[in-house]
Each structure stands twice: as C-alpha cells, then as structure tokens.
Write a protein that holds these residues in place. Sequence first.
Motif, PDB file in Angstrom:
ATOM      1  N   ASP A 204       0.095 -50.777 -50.574  1.00  0.00           N
ATOM      2  CA  ASP A 204      -0.050 -51.864 -49.247  1.00  0.00           C
ATOM      3  C   ASP A 204      -1.785 -52.406 -48.865  1.00  0.00           C
ATOM      4  O   ASP A 204      -2.021 -51.499 -48.213  1.00  0.00           O
ATOM      5  N   ILE A 205      -2.277 -52.584 -50.216  1.00  0.00           N
ATOM      6  CA  ILE A 205      -3.718 -53.169 -49.865  1.00  0.00           C
ATOM      7  C   ILE A 205      -4.033 -54.074 -50.466  1.00  0.00           C
ATOM      8  O   ILE A 205      -3.610 -54.378 -51.357  1.00  0.00           O
ATOM      9  N   ASP A 206      -4.873 -55.086 -50.008  1.00  0.00           N
ATOM     10  CA  ASP A 206      -4.848 -56.524 -50.042  1.00  0.00           C
ATOM     11  C   ASP A 206      -6.074 -56.395 -51.119  1.00  0.00           C
ATOM     12  O   ASP A 206      -6.153 -57.584 -52.131  1.00  0.00           O
ATOM     13  N   ASP A 207      -7.302 -55.383 -50.715  1.00  0.00           N
ATOM     14  CA  ASP A 207      -8.735 -56.155 -51.343  1.00  0.00           C
ATOM     15  C   ASP A 207      -9.183 -54.603 -52.776  1.00  0.00           C
ATOM     16  O   ASP A 207      -8.396 -53.870 -52.588  1.00  0.00           O
ATOM     17  N   SER A 208      -8.520 -55.372 -54.060  1.00  0.00           N
ATOM     18  CA  SER A 208      -8.418 -54.701 -55.266  1.00  0.00           C
ATOM     19  C   SER A 208     -10.548 -53.683 -55.157  1.00  0.00           C
ATOM     20  O   SER A 208     -10.148 -53.031 -55.928  1.00  0.00           O
ATOM     21  N   ALA A 209     -11.138 -54.394 -55.129  1.00  0.00           N
ATOM     22  CA  ALA A 209     -11.994 -53.312 -54.924  1.00  0.00           C
ATOM     23  C   ALA A 209     -12.196 -51.918 -54.166  1.00  0.00           C
ATOM     24  O   ALA A 209     -12.605 -51.473 -55.382  1.00  0.00           O
TER      25      ALA A 209
END
Length: 314
Positions: free
Chosen positions: A71-76
């Motif tokens: 559950d995380i939106d930022d791939s970086a």
Amino acid sequence: MSQFDRTADAGAEADTERADPPTPRTESRMLPAEVFSVLGNDTRVDILRALLELGADDDPVSFTDLFERVDIDDSANFSYHLRKLTGHFVKQGDDGYEFRSPGRKVVSAIFTGTLTERAQLGFFPASGNCYDCGGDLHGWYVDDTLTIGCTDCGAVQVSYPFPSGGLDDRSTEDLLAAFHHYVRHHYCLAADGVCPECTGSVETTLVRDPDDSALDVAVEHVCERCNYRLQSTLGVTLLDAAPVLVFFAERDVDLSTEPFWHFDWCVSDTRTDVVSEDPLRVELALPCAGDELRVRVDETGAVADTAVVEGLTQ
C-alpha cells in the motif's frame, strides 16, 4: 543424528586426528543497531509480508507484483525501501525478488506473534498425572510461556517459552500436542549439539545440584555462538536416543507422539541415580509394560551403556 549415535562414534573419533573446522565465509555482517534501523519502518515490513503472500518461498516475485501488493503510491519511495532490504533480508535476481534467510525469519517472527503479540490463556485440562502426587494436570499460558502443573499439589511438570502464534486456531488438545513437539524438538536438537535458536554448536554437560532447581542432576546446554542456554532433566534429552526409542516402540509406546510430561523420568529426576561422582556417571531407570530400560550416561549426557531388565513391575 541421535545422542546414541554420537556415543557410538566417540571411539572412532579418538583413533583419528580431528580435522580443523572449516573457516566460515562471511559475505557481510549487519550490526544489531542497523538491523533494528532497517526494520523500523512499516513499508519495509509490508514488503517482507508481501513477499510471503506472493509466494517468494517458491518463486521470485517481480518488482511490479510486489509494488502493486504494498500500500504505497510512489514507486520511487517504494524502490528506496526495497533497496534498504535488498542484500541482507531480500535477494534480487534476474527473475525478481526472494527471501534471504534473515528476511524469512523476520516474517516468521511476525506471524508467530513472537514480536507483535502478548497473549494469555487461563487454566485448561491437560492429559497425564502429576509425577509427585498422581493428581490431575492443567495448563496455562502467560508471559509467552506455557506451563503444565498439578491441580492438587501445584508441582510444575514443565514450563517453557512458546510463541503466541501457536495458540491461533488450535483447541487446547491440539495446542498441547504442538507444545510437546516444539519442546521435544528443542531439547533433542540441543542434545545433538545444534542450537535451536541460531544452529550454532552446543556444549552439553551434566550439572550436579544446579542452582534454582529441585533437581539433583540437570543437563545444561550452552550455545557457543549465541550463548543460548537450556537446562532440563536428563530424561527429556534422551527422547531421541536410539535405545530408548526402540525399547518403548517394542512395547507399543511412540515417544515421538506421547506427551513427554506423561513420563516422570522426563519431568523429574525421581528415577535418576548418581552412580559415580568423579567422573560423573548417572543412571536412569525407564519403566514400560513391566520391563525397565537402564540407561547410563557420562558427564556430557551421552549414552555410555544400556541394559533391559524384564519382568519388573512399575
């Protein structure tokens, strides 16, 4: 290898020159403070959990599948946390990511509740009878330890740490069966010279009149690597010894499944006699079906001699 097997090899070892132990190859070592620092982040723990859920035990997991599960939106940001785990906890290959042993152990500790849960379980009936008075037994679980004691005289038969995850989805009967296998496995591993915590080498010795114990003779196992310590009756360390297994099996008793606290020689030293002080030699008398197996052990807890006496009463 059983304790009996180690005894059988002792003579052969004495006749041959002991080879130098191999020098372990260490790729890298992470300091304890670094371990806590790396794991002190929810996203990294979620990544390890996702690897388990996606079957990383069997096949590598792709970056895309892993990213979509966490559950995380930022791939970086996700890549940053994954890199922190890669090397020591996670291994990256051409086909994706999979566990290294430390990462798998972290996940196991989380799911067993070792790191995350505190559980309690009130009194419940336990099979068997008290070694001291013959009374009924009950069990209870508190402070991450399962204890079995007598309802009449209060004598404790066994008390041993047990991960709280072992309580999940089990009846008390199934819990006691799991506890038997867990404790038996730990003591038999230690008796075979393998630390149940870190797999390091274990030194086993007999201890006369040990401190903080009602036993006249106890067995002490100490890991030379992590200093993990176990102390017990001599009997419980013989549960995997070949002559003991055979003696009981020939009388239709399976020591691998029969709860060890059913045998007074496993939870007390009532059937233990010191036959020599220097060198220390101890003999156990193990009854079954009217016969008796007499097991003599040396100062390391290794079986030195056995004899079967038939036609005795228990």
